[in-house]
Design a protein around this motif. Sequence first.
Motif, PDB file in Angstrom:
ATOM      1  N   THR A  55     -41.593  28.751  19.187  1.00  0.00           N
ATOM      2  CA  THR A  55     -42.335  30.001  19.352  1.00  0.00           C
ATOM      3  C   THR A  55     -41.506  31.031  20.107  1.00  0.00           C
ATOM      4  O   THR A  55     -40.534  30.693  20.782  1.00  0.00           O
ATOM      5  N   ASN A  56     -41.906  32.274  19.962  1.00  0.00           N
ATOM      6  CA  ASN A  56     -41.404  33.366  20.800  1.00  0.00           C
ATOM      7  C   ASN A  56     -42.460  34.470  20.770  1.00  0.00           C
ATOM      8  O   ASN A  56     -43.441  34.393  20.032  1.00  0.00           O
ATOM      9  N   GLU A  57     -42.252  35.475  21.558  1.00  0.00           N
ATOM     10  CA  GLU A  57     -43.269  36.519  21.726  1.00  0.00           C
ATOM     11  C   GLU A  57     -43.486  37.367  20.477  1.00  0.00           C
ATOM     12  O   GLU A  57     -44.472  38.111  20.388  1.00  0.00           O
ATOM     13  N   ALA A  76     -50.050  28.391   3.710  1.00  0.00           N
ATOM     14  CA  ALA A  76     -51.466  28.489   4.073  1.00  0.00           C
ATOM     15  C   ALA A  76     -51.755  29.895   4.592  1.00  0.00           C
ATOM     16  O   ALA A  76     -50.860  30.603   5.061  1.00  0.00           O
ATOM     17  N   THR A  77     -53.015  30.317   4.536  1.00  0.00           N
ATOM     18  CA  THR A  77     -53.401  31.651   5.012  1.00  0.00           C
ATOM     19  C   THR A  77     -54.448  31.518   6.114  1.00  0.00           C
ATOM     20  O   THR A  77     -55.266  30.590   6.120  1.00  0.00           O
ATOM     21  N   LEU A  78     -54.426  32.478   7.030  1.00  0.00           N
ATOM     22  CA  LEU A  78     -55.320  32.432   8.183  1.00  0.00           C
ATOM     23  C   LEU A  78     -56.797  32.544   7.793  1.00  0.00           C
ATOM     24  O   LEU A  78     -57.660  32.110   8.541  1.00  0.00           O
ATOM     25  N   LYS A  79     -57.086  33.119   6.648  1.00  0.00           N
ATOM     26  CA  LYS A  79     -58.488  33.259   6.255  1.00  0.00           C
ATOM     27  C   LYS A  79     -59.147  31.906   5.983  1.00  0.00           C
ATOM     28  O   LYS A  79     -60.381  31.796   5.968  1.00  0.00           O
ATOM     29  N   ASP A  80     -58.320  30.860   5.805  1.00  0.00           N
ATOM     30  CA  ASP A  80     -58.852  29.524   5.515  1.00  0.00           C
ATOM     31  C   ASP A  80     -58.822  28.593   6.719  1.00  0.00           C
ATOM     32  O   ASP A  80     -59.403  27.498   6.659  1.00  0.00           O
ATOM     33  N   PHE A  81     -58.135  28.997   7.806  1.00  0.00           N
ATOM     34  CA  PHE A  81     -57.930  28.068   8.919  1.00  0.00           C
ATOM     35  C   PHE A  81     -58.222  28.735  10.259  1.00  0.00           C
ATOM     36  O   PHE A  81     -58.011  29.929  10.431  1.00  0.00           O
ATOM     37  N   TYR A  82     -58.690  27.903  11.203  1.00  0.00           N
ATOM     38  CA  TYR A  82     -58.707  28.276  12.620  1.00  0.00           C
ATOM     39  C   TYR A  82     -57.437  27.722  13.244  1.00  0.00           C
ATOM     40  O   TYR A  82     -57.001  26.610  12.922  1.00  0.00           O
ATOM     41  N   GLU A 130     -49.750  34.805  14.446  1.00  0.00           N
ATOM     42  CA  GLU A 130     -50.484  33.576  14.161  1.00  0.00           C
ATOM     43  C   GLU A 130     -50.163  33.061  12.757  1.00  0.00           C
ATOM     44  O   GLU A 130     -50.110  31.849  12.535  1.00  0.00           O
ATOM     45  N   GLN A 131     -49.932  33.971  11.817  1.00  0.00           N
ATOM     46  CA  GLN A 131     -49.565  33.549  10.469  1.00  0.00           C
ATOM     47  C   GLN A 131     -48.216  32.847  10.475  1.00  0.00           C
ATOM     48  O   GLN A 131     -48.018  31.836   9.767  1.00  0.00           O
TER      49      GLN A 131
END
Length: 281
Positions: free
Chosen positions: A83-85, A100-106, A89-90
């Motif tokens: 990770t970095n700043e 994968a897409t964020l609309k399908d996952f928490y 989230e995607q």
Amino acid sequence: MLNFLDKYQFIRGQTAFGVEVIYNSKDSYTLIALVLSTNKEGVQVTRKFTDISLEELSKINTKKAPLYFAVGGKGIVHKKVKTNEHLSEQDLLNQVLPNATLKDFYLQQAVISPYESWVSIVRKDLLNSLVAKIQSLHLFGVQVYLGPFTLENAIQLINKSVITTTTYELLIADDQITQIDSLGTVAGGEEYNLEGEMVNSHELIAFSAALSHFIPLTKMHPIVCEEVTHFRQEYLHKNKYTVVGFGLLAFFFVLTISNMMIANSYESANNELQYQLNSTQ
């Protein structure tokens, strides 16, 4: 409104439920719960429940204490990623599950260092069904976590290099989870001494989830769910209006008593002066 009061314990409450949800399949899960309460000696486990249902919890929680859920088992994925700043989230999701897409996952992030984190994901349809059940039973589920990362505060109290929870074996270094191994079956039997409180391995995640009510997690970025956020705000607003209402009631009661005492004092003084006037005449 009155958001500055949220940080005070008398608004947050003196009691909290910690609930571990272990998914055995998409439509089947096991619940382990316990209750933490504060007293003069600190935080203490007051009740424990194994293999309980949400319906039973709603009947037990008559005082409407907040519930902190830690969800694990089948359907929840954890991966250590770079990770970095600048990563979104995607970008983090792509490292766990490409395309994968964020609309399908928490998505949840537990920070290890500025350059490394644990990222946990769960499909929205799986978790939304649990949240809908919590809502229908009017349970105040104020936070939902994924996996064993609620142990952030408990790890320092246990001080061991290997910690066993309900379904995980965790390797610990520098008070951080460095490796997660699935046990495949529910474990139990080992006990941990947390500042004098004996907690069994299968209760550890539920304990640490409830502990986050009293000691907020600093390295965890939990999932963001609108319904859960609403539960949390509703719980805090209810407590704030109750406290403010009783505060105003006490204020006006004292004000009324004070006015009555002042009126009586003036009446006594007036009677004394009237008596003196009559005597002079």
